[in-house]
Design an enzyme around this catalytic site. Structure first.
Site, PDB file in Angstrom:
ATOM      1  N   LYS A 152      44.750  35.127  42.445  1.00 27.19           N
ATOM      2  CA  LYS A 152      44.540  36.566  42.666  1.00 27.19           C
ATOM      3  C   LYS A 152      44.284  36.880  44.143  1.00 27.19           C
ATOM      4  O   LYS A 152      44.892  37.782  44.705  1.00 27.19           O
ATOM      5  CB  LYS A 152      43.327  37.085  41.867  1.00 27.19           C
ATOM      6  CG  LYS A 152      43.424  36.991  40.374  1.00 27.19           C
ATOM      7  CD  LYS A 152      42.223  37.637  39.701  1.00 27.19           C
ATOM      8  CE  LYS A 152      40.891  37.027  40.092  1.00 27.19           C
ATOM      9  NZ  LYS A 152      40.677  35.650  39.571  1.00 27.19           N
ATOM     10  N   ARG A 212      35.405  42.903  35.863  1.00 35.04           N
ATOM     11  CA  ARG A 212      35.348  41.588  35.250  1.00 35.04           C
ATOM     12  C   ARG A 212      34.771  41.648  33.852  1.00 35.04           C
ATOM     13  O   ARG A 212      34.584  40.624  33.213  1.00 35.04           O
ATOM     14  CB  ARG A 212      34.470  40.684  36.103  1.00 35.04           C
ATOM     15  CG  ARG A 212      35.195  39.565  36.794  1.00 35.04           C
ATOM     16  CD  ARG A 212      34.167  38.822  37.634  1.00 35.04           C
ATOM     17  NE  ARG A 212      34.595  37.521  38.057  1.00 35.04           N
ATOM     18  CZ  ARG A 212      35.236  37.291  39.204  1.00 35.04           C
ATOM     19  NH1 ARG A 212      35.570  38.273  40.000  1.00 35.04           N
ATOM     20  NH2 ARG A 212      35.550  36.061  39.528  1.00 35.04           N
ATOM     21  N   ARG A 232      40.138  23.287  46.350  1.00 37.86           N
ATOM     22  CA  ARG A 232      39.705  24.303  47.316  1.00 37.86           C
ATOM     23  C   ARG A 232      38.314  23.977  47.860  1.00 37.86           C
ATOM     24  O   ARG A 232      38.059  24.119  49.045  1.00 37.86           O
ATOM     25  CB  ARG A 232      39.706  25.669  46.615  1.00 37.86           C
ATOM     26  CG  ARG A 232      39.365  26.826  47.504  1.00 37.86           C
ATOM     27  CD  ARG A 232      39.564  28.144  46.789  1.00 37.86           C
ATOM     28  NE  ARG A 232      38.564  28.361  45.756  1.00 37.86           N
ATOM     29  CZ  ARG A 232      38.515  29.454  44.992  1.00 37.86           C
ATOM     30  NH1 ARG A 232      39.434  30.384  45.126  1.00 37.86           N
ATOM     31  NH2 ARG A 232      37.569  29.602  44.098  1.00 37.86           N
ATOM     32  N   ARG A 240      35.200  25.365  47.487  1.00 34.14           N
ATOM     33  CA  ARG A 240      34.189  26.333  47.905  1.00 34.14           C
ATOM     34  C   ARG A 240      32.840  25.897  47.332  1.00 34.14           C
ATOM     35  O   ARG A 240      32.802  25.039  46.454  1.00 34.14           O
ATOM     36  CB  ARG A 240      34.599  27.707  47.356  1.00 34.14           C
ATOM     37  CG  ARG A 240      34.269  28.872  48.231  1.00 34.14           C
ATOM     38  CD  ARG A 240      34.997  30.120  47.761  1.00 34.14           C
ATOM     39  NE  ARG A 240      34.617  30.503  46.411  1.00 34.14           N
ATOM     40  CZ  ARG A 240      35.308  31.371  45.665  1.00 34.14           C
ATOM     41  NH1 ARG A 240      36.409  31.911  46.135  1.00 34.14           N
ATOM     42  NH2 ARG A 240      34.892  31.676  44.461  1.00 34.14           N
ATOM     43  N   ARG A 280      32.314  29.271  35.087  1.00 36.86           N
ATOM     44  CA  ARG A 280      33.116  30.450  35.460  1.00 36.86           C
ATOM     45  C   ARG A 280      34.263  30.674  34.487  1.00 36.86           C
ATOM     46  O   ARG A 280      34.617  31.815  34.164  1.00 36.86           O
ATOM     47  CB  ARG A 280      33.620  30.326  36.897  1.00 36.86           C
ATOM     48  CG  ARG A 280      32.544  30.780  37.900  1.00 36.86           C
ATOM     49  CD  ARG A 280      32.729  30.161  39.255  1.00 36.86           C
ATOM     50  NE  ARG A 280      33.990  30.502  39.874  1.00 36.86           N
ATOM     51  CZ  ARG A 280      34.618  29.716  40.754  1.00 36.86           C
ATOM     52  NH1 ARG A 280      34.113  28.557  41.090  1.00 36.86           N
ATOM     53  NH2 ARG A 280      35.753  30.112  41.284  1.00 36.86           N
TER      54      ARG A 280
END
Ligand code: ADP
Length: 184
Positions: free
Chosen positions: A14, A89, A128, A130, A141
Site C-alpha cells: 500500500k 482500518r 523490511r 522496521r 498485526r
C-alpha cells in the site's frame, strides 16, 4: 479529482504504491502509519500516546487517528485529491470518514483493495525490518488486520466502490494495473 482509500494487509505494498501514484497524480499521500512514526520520532503528544500501540501491533485509539485524518484532509494540498493509506482500518473509522467526507463535500472516493497471501506479506515485512516488523508483532498485526480491517472489504464492496488488485506481482506490474484501472 481522485480520492482513493487503500485497503490491504500490512506488507501488501500500500505505502509504496500510494506514494508512486500520489506523485503521478499530484495529489497528497496521507499515511496514518507514517504520520504516527514521525510523531513518535519527534516525541510529540500524539507520538507519545501512540507508541505502545504501534510497537505491539495494536491499533491506536480511533480518536487519535481520526483527529489527525480530519486535520490532514482540511489542508489546502488535499483539495485537489488524496490517497488515504492505512485509514480507515476498522468499521468505526470508516463510519467516521464517511461522515467527515459528507460534511466537507469530498465525495466520490474509490477503494482499492491490494491483496496478497500471508506468506508473501510476512516474508516482505521480515525483509523490511522496521521496528514493528518482528515476527511476533507481524503475527499480531495480521490478526488485527483479519479481525478489524478485512471486514471493510465487505463494507465497501456493498457500496460498490471497491476495486481489488493482486499485490502479489512486481511493484511495476501493480503500478501499471492501478494506473490502468484508475484511467477507466
Ligand atoms: P502496515 O501497513 O505495515 O501495518 P502502517 O504504517 O500502515 O503499517 O501502520 C503501522 C501501525 O500504525 C499499525 O500497526 C497501528 O499501530 C498504527 N496505525 C496506522 N494506521 C492506523 C489506524 N487507521 N488506526 C489505528 N492504528 C493505526
Amino acid at each position: 479529482m481522485t480520492r482513493l482509500i487503500f485497503l490491504g494487509p500490512p506488507g501488501a505494498g500500500k505505502g509504496t504504491q500510494a506514494q508512486v501514484l500520489a506523485k503521478h497524480l499530484r495529489i497528497s499521500h496521507i499515511s496514518t502509519g507514517e504520520i504516527l512514526r514521525q510523531a513518535m520520532k519527534e516525541q510529540t503528544p500524539l507520538g507519545i500516546k501512540a507508541q505502545s500501540y504501534v510497537d505491539s501491533g495494536e491499533l491506536v485509539p480511533d480518536q487519535l487517528v481520526q483527529d489527525l485524518v480530519e486535520e490532514r484532509l482540511s489542508q489546502p494540498d488535499s483539495v485537489s485529491g488524496w490517497i488515504l493509506d492505512g485509514f480507515p482500518r476498522k468499521v468505526t473509522q470508516a463510519a467516521f470518514l464517511e461522515e467527515l467526507l459528507a460534511k466537507t463535500d469530498q465525495g466520490g472516493e474509490r477503494v482499492v483493495n491490494l491483496d496478497a497471501p500471508d506468506e508473501v506479506v510476512i516474508a516482505r515485512l521480515l525483509a523490511r525490518g522496521r521496528k514493528d516488523d518482528t515476527e511476533e508483532v507481524i503475527r499480531r498485526r495480521l490478526e488485527v488486520y483479519r479481525n478489524e480491517t478485512a471486514p471493510l472489504i465487505d463494507y465497501y464492496g456493498k457500496r460498490e466502490r471497491l476495486l481489488t488488485i493482486n499485490g502479489n506481482q512486481s511493484q511495476e506490474e501493480v503500478t501499471a494495473e492501478l494506473k490502468h484501472i484508475l484511467a477507466s
